[in-house]
Scaffold this active site. Structure first.
Site, short mmCIF file in Angstrom:
data_model
loop_
_atom_site.label_atom_id
_atom_site.label_comp_id
_atom_site.label_asym_id
_atom_site.label_seq_id
_atom_site.Cartn_x
_atom_site.Cartn_y
_atom_site.Cartn_z
N ARG A 121 0.85 -1.19 0.00
CA ARG A 121 0.00 0.00 0.00
C ARG A 121 0.88 1.23 0.00
O ARG A 121 1.75 1.36 0.86
CB ARG A 121 -0.82 0.06 1.30
CG ARG A 121 -1.97 -0.81 1.36
CD ARG A 121 -2.96 -0.38 2.39
NE ARG A 121 -2.44 0.10 3.67
CZ ARG A 121 -3.21 0.55 4.63
NH1 ARG A 121 -4.52 0.61 4.46
NH2 ARG A 121 -2.71 0.96 5.77
N THR A 144 -1.35 7.51 -0.52
CA THR A 144 -2.61 7.40 -1.27
C THR A 144 -3.45 6.19 -0.85
O THR A 144 -4.64 6.12 -1.15
CB THR A 144 -2.33 7.25 -2.78
OG1 THR A 144 -1.64 6.00 -2.98
CG2 THR A 144 -1.46 8.39 -3.29
N ASP A 149 0.42 -3.00 12.11
CA ASP A 149 0.90 -3.40 10.79
C ASP A 149 1.30 -4.87 10.83
O ASP A 149 2.27 -5.26 11.48
CB ASP A 149 2.11 -2.53 10.40
CG ASP A 149 2.54 -2.78 8.96
OD1 ASP A 149 2.82 -3.95 8.61
OD2 ASP A 149 2.57 -1.82 8.18
N ASP A 157 4.92 -5.82 9.56
CA ASP A 157 5.96 -5.38 10.51
C ASP A 157 5.95 -6.26 11.76
O ASP A 157 7.00 -6.64 12.27
CB ASP A 157 5.73 -3.92 10.92
CG ASP A 157 6.11 -2.96 9.80
OD1 ASP A 157 6.69 -3.42 8.80
OD2 ASP A 157 5.80 -1.77 9.93
#
Ligand code: PRP
Ligand code: URA
Length: 209
Positions: A105, A109, A201, A204
Site C-alpha cells: 500500500r 494514497t 501493521d 511489521d
C-alpha cells in the site's frame, strides 16, 4: 456487505485473534498465531474442495476411499504478510502449489502498488485460495484478485484474518463473485487507513521490521 462473506467466529479463532492484537505479543508468537489461525480458517474455506475415489486397502479390508482431487488448489500469498498465513494453509494442504503476488500500500494514497507475480502455469484451471491477514481499504486484495482474473483464474476464495467494514464494502463491489472468509470485522479505518482496534501493521509485526 456481501452474501459471499463468511465470518469464522469460532471461539479458538476469536481467542487467538485477541492474542494477536495484544501489542505485547512478540514476532515469534505473532507468526505462530497467524499460522494457527490460518489453519483453523482453512478448515472452513476449503469445505468445497473436490474429492475423488481411490481404491486402497486398510489392514482389515479393501475399500474405495475419498481423497483430494489432483491437481489441488493454488495458494496465493499477498506479500509480505500473506506468507505468515501461507505456512498454516500448507500445513494442511502440503501438495498445493503456491503463487506469490507482490503488493504494497502506498502510505500516502493507500492505493495498491503491484511489484511482482510468480505462480505455476496452470493457475487458470485451478482453485486459487488467496491469503492476506489484513483487509483494510481492500485495495491490496482487490488488485491481487484482478491480477488473477486477468490471468484467466475464475475459481477464487479469499481468506483474511481481520477486516474493516469499509474494506468489506469495497471488496463486495469489486469482486462480488469471490467468497470471502474473515476471522473478525472491526469497527472502522482510521485516517491513515489502519484498522481500529485492529492489530497494527501485520507485516511489521510478523517479521519484526
Ligand atoms: C498490508 C496487509 C495487506 C494490506 C491491507 O500490507 O498485509 O496486504 O496492508 O491493506 P489494504 O486493505 O488497505 O490494502 P502492506 O501494504 O503493509 O505490505 P507488507 O505486507 O509488504 O508490509
Ligand atoms: N495493513 C495492516 O497491516 N494493518 C492495518 O491495520 C491496515 C493495513
Amino acid at each position: 456487505m456481501t452474501d459471499n462473506l463468511t465470518v469464522i467466529d469460532h471461539p479458538l479463532v476469536r481467542h487467538k485473534i485477541s492474542l494477536l492484537r495484544d501489542k505485547e505479543t512478540k514476532s515469534v508468537v505473532f507468526r505462530a498465531l497467524v499460522r494457527e489461525i490460518a489453519q483453523l480458517m482453512t478448515f472452513e474455506a476449503t469445505r468445497e474442495l473436490q474429492l475423488v475415489d481411490r481404491d486402497i486397502e486398510t489392514p482389515m479390508a479393501p475399500m474405495t476411499a475419498r481423497v483430494l482431487a489432483n491437481p489441488g488448489p493454488v495458494l496465493v500469498s499477498i506479500l509480505r504478510a500473506g506468507n505468515a498465513m501461507l505456512d498454516g494453509v500448507l500445513d494442511l494442504i502440503p501438495t498445493a502449489s503456491v503463487s506469490h503476488i507482490g503488493v504494497y500500500r502506498d502510505h500516502e494514497t493507500l492505493e495498491a502498488v503491484e511489484y511482482s507475480f510468480n505462480g505455476p502455469p496452470d493457475i487458470a484451471d485451478r482453485l486459487n485460495i488467496v491469503v492476506d491477514p489484513m483487509l483494510a481499504t481492500a485495495n491490496s486484495s482487490i488488485a491481487a484478485l484482478s491480477q488473477l482474473k486477468s490471468r484467466g483464474v475464475r475459481d477464487i476464495r479469499m481468506v483474511s484474518i481481520l477486516a474493516a467494514p469499509e474494506g468489506l464494502a469495497a471488496f463486495a463491489d469489486a469482486h462480488p463473485d469471490v467468497p470471502l472468509f474473515v476471522g473478525a470485522v472491526d469497527e472502522r479505518l482510521n485516517e491513515k487507513g489502519y484498522i481500529i482496534p485492529g492489530l497494527g501493521d501485520a507485516g511489521d509485526r510478523a517479521f519484526g521490521t
